[in-house]
Design an enzyme around this catalytic site. Structure first.
Site, PDB file in Angstrom:
ATOM      1  N   GLU A 291       7.976   2.103  13.360  1.00  0.00           N
ATOM      2  CA  GLU A 291       7.593   2.958  14.265  1.00  0.00           C
ATOM      3  C   GLU A 291       7.441   3.109  15.701  1.00  0.00           C
ATOM      4  O   GLU A 291       7.633   3.784  16.609  1.00  0.00           O
ATOM      5  CB  GLU A 291       6.291   3.571  13.750  1.00  0.00           C
ATOM      6  CG  GLU A 291       6.471   4.363  12.480  1.00  0.00           C
ATOM      7  CD  GLU A 291       6.023   3.360  11.045  1.00  0.00           C
ATOM      8  OE1 GLU A 291       6.210   2.190  11.378  1.00  0.00           O
ATOM      9  OE2 GLU A 291       6.195   3.583  10.174  1.00  0.00           O
TER      10      GLU A 291
ATOM     11  N   LYS B 292      -2.112  16.402   5.140  1.00  0.00           N
ATOM     12  CA  LYS B 292      -1.054  16.599   4.225  1.00  0.00           C
ATOM     13  C   LYS B 292      -1.315  18.145   3.384  1.00  0.00           C
ATOM     14  O   LYS B 292      -0.292  18.844   3.082  1.00  0.00           O
ATOM     15  CB  LYS B 292      -1.048  15.393   3.027  1.00  0.00           C
ATOM     16  CG  LYS B 292      -0.428  15.819   1.828  1.00  0.00           C
ATOM     17  CD  LYS B 292       0.617  14.555   1.322  1.00  0.00           C
ATOM     18  CE  LYS B 292       1.415  14.964   0.182  1.00  0.00           C
ATOM     19  NZ  LYS B 292       2.991  14.201   0.167  1.00  0.00           N
TER      20      LYS B 292
ATOM     21  N   MET C  28       8.748 -15.245  32.677  1.00  0.00           N
ATOM     22  CA  MET C  28       7.699 -14.998  33.647  1.00  0.00           C
ATOM     23  C   MET C  28       6.536 -15.612  33.467  1.00  0.00           C
ATOM     24  O   MET C  28       5.762 -16.088  34.594  1.00  0.00           O
ATOM     25  CB  MET C  28       7.547 -13.436  33.327  1.00  0.00           C
ATOM     26  CG  MET C  28       6.732 -12.747  34.624  1.00  0.00           C
ATOM     27  SD  MET C  28       7.467 -13.216  36.401  1.00  0.00           S
ATOM     28  CE  MET C  28       8.365 -11.546  36.584  1.00  0.00           C
TER      29      MET C  28
ATOM     30  N   PHE D 138      -6.422   6.103   1.005  1.00  0.00           N
ATOM     31  CA  PHE D 138      -5.161   5.229   1.125  1.00  0.00           C
ATOM     32  C   PHE D 138      -4.239   5.677   2.269  1.00  0.00           C
ATOM     33  O   PHE D 138      -4.113   6.933   2.520  1.00  0.00           O
ATOM     34  CB  PHE D 138      -4.160   5.270   0.051  1.00  0.00           C
ATOM     35  CG  PHE D 138      -2.818   4.479   0.107  1.00  0.00           C
ATOM     36  CD1 PHE D 138      -3.014   3.074   0.367  1.00  0.00           C
ATOM     37  CD2 PHE D 138      -1.936   5.290   0.147  1.00  0.00           C
ATOM     38  CE1 PHE D 138      -2.035   2.447   0.435  1.00  0.00           C
ATOM     39  CE2 PHE D 138      -0.411   4.419   0.314  1.00  0.00           C
ATOM     40  CZ  PHE D 138      -0.608   3.115   0.433  1.00  0.00           C
ATOM     41  N   GLN D 139      -3.896   4.664   3.386  1.00  0.00           N
ATOM     42  CA  GLN D 139      -3.198   5.042   4.631  1.00  0.00           C
ATOM     43  C   GLN D 139      -3.925   6.136   5.479  1.00  0.00           C
ATOM     44  O   GLN D 139      -3.476   7.093   6.038  1.00  0.00           O
ATOM     45  CB  GLN D 139      -1.885   5.595   4.298  1.00  0.00           C
ATOM     46  CG  GLN D 139      -0.895   4.396   3.858  1.00  0.00           C
ATOM     47  CD  GLN D 139       0.383   4.762   3.760  1.00  0.00           C
ATOM     48  OE1 GLN D 139       0.931   5.687   3.420  1.00  0.00           O
ATOM     49  NE2 GLN D 139       1.348   3.540   3.659  1.00  0.00           N
TER      50      GLN D 139
END
Lengths: 574, 165
Positions: free
Chosen positions: A53, A165, A482, A115-116
């Site tokens: 993502e 949802k 760097m 969950f999630q």
């Protein structure tokens, strides 16, 4: 307005289509499966499946930077949403318009550690322009319309929309009602400069003996490049750009004196330090520009134009602040300059340019290429030649980023795409992919290094799936360049965790993802092999170039010094 | 320097947390904070007491104003204003002497005793910060403070000036 009965998921997709969204960059998961089902059933909006993502946010970001349109991300709840956080912060720091649609567990489960479940609105609060938690099916279209409006007006930025949802599922439908003409009583982004301030600014500018125009990313996001160029030419003034502002005026323009700041040109930083008037346009006096704030341009009168009042007098006090959209304000300035029938005093102007040209002759942006290892700067120069200076250059973060900024003059705005504010390694490849999605016929190049490229290398798979023939130019110095440079300069050469052992064989890696890999080891094959890589139009080419690992980025501001106190090379001060 | 900021903002979920988050994110100080919906239920009004020099205050005002939810913010300290805080304090009142003293002090400060238990008095007092601090100090000399709660300052400008849409 239509009154079609739709599910929440259908509303999301229809709202995006109504807002002329071409692409959604995302990754499916439990809480957003209804949206994915709705995407499956239509052809208006194309979904691009990434491999992580974070890459979706950077792809949307690259797309937004190249086009000026809002980049759209779709992620599931929990880890999907939290994986977006770095990309949201990247967009926030660089004021990039982005809308992130994040799934959420059903409203009845919110707060139960389901969950999630994560509170993505809470997680992202400090790094968004605004966020919405949509709790009602019928609100979806207008919330999305507001999100787009907020993301792409005023000072642009990312907006998060959380979608539980239960408002997406097929069990419920409602009429699709969307008002695209958004009006928010607490938000008025279309600001014109105050006329009194415009007059004050013009009389200060026209009386200046050593004027410098300093412009930033605001010029790019306001599409104000042409106006800026005419203002510069009208005033015959030197102009310097920030890292974010490169391309705001052509890098080949006679009045352009280079980037300023930490790795800017000596002439740009000298001009700032010696200016009597600084006209700052869409720039924010970032610490990578100013160096030690207390020593910054003590003798200059500062005119600061910015749409965001918080940017004005935040680090550097502005004597003449002008809050407004930079394109409108520049138009006002030009009108006022013309109204006052101002003519540049040639003697004063030439004296100033003579001084600047002396600094230019130091040639602070230079390097020594011997017959040994390839210098990274040389690669960027060759890249410029082989692409005729016309490619979109998306950069990762580190030495290669600075070399690209210094050695590839950008002719146009939006050609240079880099994470300037947050400095996000892993940004380059997905950003270049987003650019390629937007402009399939243009050359989209990712300039990267062996450290940065590994932070989102999984996207090579996405490139194959969507046939995105970007060119990856990896300046491989077998170290985190760097970091190593700072360790050399400040930490007694102790290379703590800054070298990369056990690097993969990037050629085989590219090939295993179905792409072409080319390795360049010697200077005498550089131009030929680069030409070979760019002759391939329909395949992704990963060009792994072994460069001198000891090279440092110069010039470089001396820590805690004034803006123009610089190292020109190892141990040599300006 | 102590400053009193009055903020008018959308009464939406998350509005308050944006304000509070902003203060902590940018290392601004919050001394007291008080919030409630206004007579127009779509709006909330917040009073924040903070500390900072002119430069910090300018950033606070600008940063708060930048939030999409915020309609207006004003620095009440700059103008004539009325500020009040509400105190509820529960004190030990076991002896006649303590009961008499607590009642007397409360009357002098124009507070009121709003509840009495077997051994405790609960007192309500409204005033500015100095008055409330003085009251608590004197009470503590006379008896034991069991529990106290302060509303934080609320403020409003004097005269015609108003913070409204």
């Amino acid at each position: 307005m239509t009154t079609q009965q739709l599910t929440g998921a259908e509303m999301v997709v229809k709202a995006l289509a109504e807002l002329d969204v071409e692409y959604i960059f995302g990754y499916p998961g439990g809480s957003v499966l209804d949206i994915y089902d709705a995407i499956f059933n239509q052809d208006d909006v194309e979904h691009v499946l990434v491999r992580h993502e974070q890459a979706a946010t950077h792809m949307a970001d690259g797309y937004a930077r190249a086009t000026g349109h809002v980049g759209v991300v779709l992620a599931t709840s929990g880890p999907g949403a939290t994986n977006c956080v770095t990309g949201i912060a990247t967009a926030y720091m660089d004021s990039i318009p982005m809308v992130v649609l994040a799934g959420q567990v059903a409203s009845s489960l919110i707060g139960d550690d389901a969950f999630q479940e994560t509170d993505i609105v809470g997680c992202s609060r400090p790094i968004v322009k605004h966020s919405f938690s949509c709790r009602s099916l019928k609100d979806i279209p207008n919330v999305i319309a507001k999100a787009f409006y907020i993301a792409n007006t005023g000072r642009p930025g990312p907006v998060v929309v959380e979608l539980p949802k239960d408002i997406l599922i097929p069990d419920h439908t409602a009429a699709f009602e969307m008002n695209k003409d958004v009006n928010l009583r607490a938000y008025n982004p279309n600001v014109k400069g105050h006329q009194k301030q415009i007059r004050k600014a013009v009389s200060t500018i026209t009386q200046a003996k050593r004027l410098v125009i300093y412009s930033g990313g605001g010029i790019i996001s306001a599409n104000a490049s042409e106006l800026l160029t005419s203002l510069v030419e009208r005033l015959k003034a030197p102009i310097t750009n920030t890292l974010m502002g490169l391309g705001g005026i052509s890098g080949l323009h006679d009045n352009f004196i280079g980037m300023l700041g930490m790795h800017g040109s000596l002439e740009a930083n000298k001009a700032m330090a010696n200016a009597d008037v600084i006209l700052a346009l869409g720039a924010r006096f970032d610490d990578r520009v100013t160096n030690k704030v207390e020593k910054f341009c003590p003798n200059a009168t500062i005119v600061h134009v910015d749409i965001d009042p918080t940017s004005i007098s935040k680090t550097i006090n502005a004597h003449i602040p002008i809050v407004g959209l930079v394109d409108i304000v520049m138009q006002q300035l030009i009108e006022e300059i013309d109204a006052q029938e101002y003519v540049v005093d040639e003697t004063i102007n030439q004296n100033w340019w003579q001084q600047i040209n002396e600094w230019r002759q130091v040639k602070s942006i230079s390097y020594q290429q011997d017959q040994g290892k390839i210098k990274p700067q040389r690669v960027i120069e060759s890249l410029y030649e082989v692409t005729h200076g016309d490619a979109y250059i998306s950069s990762d973060v580190g030495q290669h980023q600075m070399f690209a900024a210094q050695y590839y003059p950008f002719k146009k705005p939006r050609q240079w795409i880099n994470s300037g504010g947050l400095g996000t390694m892993g940004f380059g490849l997905p950003a270049a992919m987003g650019v390629k999605m937007a402009f399939p016929d243009a050359e989209s190049v990712c300039v990267t290094g062996d450290g940065s490229i590994q932070m989102n290398i999984q996207e090579l798979s996405t490139c194959l799936q969507y046939n995105l023939p970007v060119k990856i130019i990896s300046l491989n110095n077998r170290s985190l360049g760097m970091v190593r440079q700072w360790q050399d300069m400040i930490y007694g050469g102790r290379h703590s965790s800054s070298y990369m052992e056990s690097l993969p064989d990037f050629i085989k890696l590219a090939e295993s993802y179905g792409h072409i890999g080319i390795q360049i080891n010697h200077l005498d094959e550089l131009d030929e092999k680069l030409a070979q890589a760019f002759a391939i139009k329909d395949r992704l080419v990963f060009v792994d170039i072994l460069v001198d690992e000891k090279e440092h980025v110069y010039p470089m501001q001396i820590k805690h010094g004034a803006v123009d106190e610089m190292w020109l090379s190892k141990g040599v001060k300006a | 320097m102590r400053r009193i900021l009055a903020i008018l903002l959308e009464n939406e979920p998350g509005s308050l947390s944006r304000i509070v988050g902003l203060f902590s994110q940018r290392a601004f100080n919050i001394e007291t904070l008080s919030v409630a919906p206004t007579e127009d239920a779509s709006l909330s009004r917040i009073t924040i007491v903070t500390k900072g020099d002119d430069r910090v205050l300018e950033q606070i005002v600008k940063q708060v104003n930048k939030l999409i939810d915020v309609i207006k913010i004003t620095d009440l300290t700059e103008r004539n204003h009325v500020e009040r805080e509400l105190l509820l304090v529960k004190v030990l009142a076991m002896t006649d002497k303590a009961r008499t003293e607590v009642t007397r002090i409360t009357e002098i400060f124009r507070g009121s005793i709003v509840d009495i238990g077997k051994q405790v008095y609960t007192i309500e007092l409204t005033g500015d910060v100095e008055k409330i601090n003085a009251f608590i100090g004197i009470l503590a000399n006379e008896t034991e403070i069991i529990e106290s709660v302060r509303s934080g300052t609320v403020g409003i400008a004097r005269g015609e000036k108003a913070l409204r849409i």
